[in-house]
Design an enzyme around this catalytic site. Sequence first.
Site, PDB file in Angstrom:
ATOM      1  N   HIS A   1     113.672  21.581  59.041  1.00 25.20           N
ATOM      2  CA  HIS A   1     113.783  20.120  59.102  1.00 25.20           C
ATOM      3  C   HIS A   1     115.223  19.639  59.279  1.00 25.20           C
ATOM      4  O   HIS A   1     115.518  18.477  59.028  1.00 25.20           O
ATOM      5  CB  HIS A   1     113.140  19.485  57.859  1.00 25.20           C
ATOM      6  CG  HIS A   1     111.652  19.674  57.811  1.00 25.20           C
ATOM      7  ND1 HIS A   1     110.884  19.447  56.690  1.00 25.20           N
ATOM      8  CD2 HIS A   1     110.783  20.082  58.773  1.00 25.20           C
ATOM      9  CE1 HIS A   1     109.617  19.694  56.959  1.00 25.20           C
ATOM     10  NE2 HIS A   1     109.528  20.096  58.206  1.00 25.20           N
TER      11      HIS A   1
ATOM     12  N   CYS B   1     131.408   8.427  72.203  1.00 25.28           N
ATOM     13  CA  CYS B   1     130.888   7.334  73.049  1.00 25.28           C
ATOM     14  C   CYS B   1     130.668   6.048  72.261  1.00 25.28           C
ATOM     15  O   CYS B   1     130.193   5.058  72.810  1.00 25.28           O
ATOM     16  CB  CYS B   1     129.585   7.769  73.733  1.00 25.28           C
ATOM     17  SG  CYS B   1     128.197   7.883  72.593  1.00 25.28           S
TER      18      CYS B   1
HETATM   19  P1  OAD Z   1     107.004  17.783  48.034  1.00 25.07           P
HETATM   20  O1  OAD Z   1     107.722  16.763  47.240  1.00 25.07           O
HETATM   21  O2  OAD Z   1     105.869  17.337  48.872  1.00 25.07           O
HETATM   22  O3  OAD Z   1     106.440  18.915  47.065  1.00 25.07           O
HETATM   23  C1  OAD Z   1     107.231  19.542  46.096  1.00 25.07           C
HETATM   24  C2  OAD Z   1     106.408  20.631  45.449  1.00 25.07           C
HETATM   25  O4  OAD Z   1     107.242  21.321  44.538  1.00 25.07           O
HETATM   26  C3  OAD Z   1     105.179  20.130  44.673  1.00 25.07           C
HETATM   27  O5  OAD Z   1     104.046  20.894  45.033  1.00 25.07           O
HETATM   28  C4  OAD Z   1     105.570  20.409  43.206  1.00 25.07           C
HETATM   29  O6  OAD Z   1     104.434  20.779  42.409  1.00 25.07           O
HETATM   30  C5  OAD Z   1     106.532  21.569  43.350  1.00 25.07           C
HETATM   31  N1  OAD Z   1     107.528  21.686  42.288  1.00 25.07           N
HETATM   32  C6  OAD Z   1     108.110  20.701  41.550  1.00 25.07           C
HETATM   33  N2  OAD Z   1     109.021  21.222  40.717  1.00 25.07           N
HETATM   34  C7  OAD Z   1     109.023  22.573  40.930  1.00 25.07           C
HETATM   35  C8  OAD Z   1     109.767  23.656  40.390  1.00 25.07           C
HETATM   36  N3  OAD Z   1     110.697  23.469  39.453  1.00 25.07           N
HETATM   37  N4  OAD Z   1     109.487  24.901  40.841  1.00 25.07           N
HETATM   38  C9  OAD Z   1     108.549  25.100  41.800  1.00 25.07           C
HETATM   39  N5  OAD Z   1     107.825  24.111  42.357  1.00 25.07           N
HETATM   40  C10 OAD Z   1     108.060  22.867  41.932  1.00 25.07           C
HETATM   41  O7  OAD Z   1     108.108  18.553  48.904  1.00 25.07           O
HETATM   42  P2  OAD Z   1     107.910  19.428  50.215  1.00 25.07           P
HETATM   43  O8  OAD Z   1     106.667  20.231  50.157  1.00 25.07           O
HETATM   44  O9  OAD Z   1     109.182  20.151  50.435  1.00 25.07           O
HETATM   45  O10 OAD Z   1     109.968  16.286  55.316  1.00 25.07           O
HETATM   46  O11 OAD Z   1     107.755  18.307  51.301  1.00 25.07           O
HETATM   47  C11 OAD Z   1     107.654  18.675  52.641  1.00 25.07           C
HETATM   48  C12 OAD Z   1     108.345  17.695  53.526  1.00 25.07           C
HETATM   49  O12 OAD Z   1     107.898  16.371  53.272  1.00 25.07           O
HETATM   50  C13 OAD Z   1     109.849  17.587  53.328  1.00 25.07           C
HETATM   51  O13 OAD Z   1     110.588  18.578  54.010  1.00 25.07           O
HETATM   52  C14 OAD Z   1     110.146  16.238  53.893  1.00 25.07           C
HETATM   53  C15 OAD Z   1     109.052  15.489  53.179  1.00 25.07           C
HETATM   54  O14 OAD Z   1     108.748  14.254  53.592  1.00 25.07           O
HETATM   55  C16 OAD Z   1     110.678  15.503  56.127  1.00 25.07           C
HETATM   56  O15 OAD Z   1     111.505  14.711  55.718  1.00 25.07           O
HETATM   57  C17 OAD Z   1     110.384  15.697  57.576  1.00 25.07           C
END
Ligand code: OAD
Length: 255
Positions: A124, A162
């Site tokens: 990303h 630019c």
């Molecule tokens: P999310 O915020 O959707 O999910 C975070 C995950 O981490 C959840 O499933 C939590 O249960 C888990 N979690 C929280 N604390 C934790 C810990 N200490 N150890 C392990 N797991 C834990 O984040 P992403 O899956 O990264 O995209 O989201 C995906 C994408 O959506 C991001 O890259 C971003 C966002 O919108 C863009 O901006 C394009």
Amino acid sequence: MLSEELQRDIRQATQIIRSARHICCLTGAGISAESGIPTFRGDGGLWNGKRPEELATPEAFNQNPQEVWAFYLARRRKLKTVKPNPGHHALVTIEQNANKFTLITQNVDGLHATAGSQNVICLHGDILIDRCTHCHHQRRVKLDPDEHKNTNSDKIPHCPLCNAIMRPGVVWFGESLPPEAIQSAHSAATDCDVMLVVGTSAVVQPAASFATWAKSNHATLIEINPESTPLTHETDLHIPLKSAQALSKIATPQA
Ligand code: OAD
């Protein structure tokens, strides 16, 4: 004290990882949560009452670049105060001991690289990159705490070449991922025999699909996440712990 079942699952995960030919690890915001960076879909995921999907889009930027930049500059400022946590460091140890290791991250915070991970695919993008909306000139901004006065001002950066408005070098909803990142992630997911999925809600595509793809190519799927996700029912092992604790134990079994 962990339950016997959890201790057994961690031992099993450790053995699978130690004997892997190629470990592929897919990370999300959860791995940086213990560094103090809020996840997107958890508490603190809203910014000024808006969900990331409302701000991280080309439409939002076209309508209100000031607001979108303010969102990203606030996240950059946050980065000045955080550092990698034991989960990031454990992945470095796992990589150093692995036969082959590929890290695919959805995070734009750079903490894997700061920790010392080598083979990292940033799906990303990178929040510290400014990219010109006109000539596509890119520059990397510094996070020097003494040099932050201009980033504090929430001023929209303009291209030094630019003078057009610049945008953050990240991928927004509705945009394609960098083709070379997709290609490398797809190759790694095809080749790996272990897919370790850490701290992602696995709801954003195509990122999550690399895990299912690896599984359909007979990789062992291990998930580390205190919560269940849409991937959980497909996993061979789901370790419902925070990543710092689980990965430290896996990387250094006596931890
Ligand atoms: P999310 O915020 O959707 O999910 C975070 C995950 O981490 C959840 O499933 C939590 O249960 C888990 N979690 C929280 N604390 C934790 C810990 N200490 N150890 C392990 N797991 C834990 O984040 P992403 O899956 O990264 O995209 O989201 C995906 C994408 O959506 C991001 O890259 C971003 C966002 O919108 C863009 O901006 C394009």
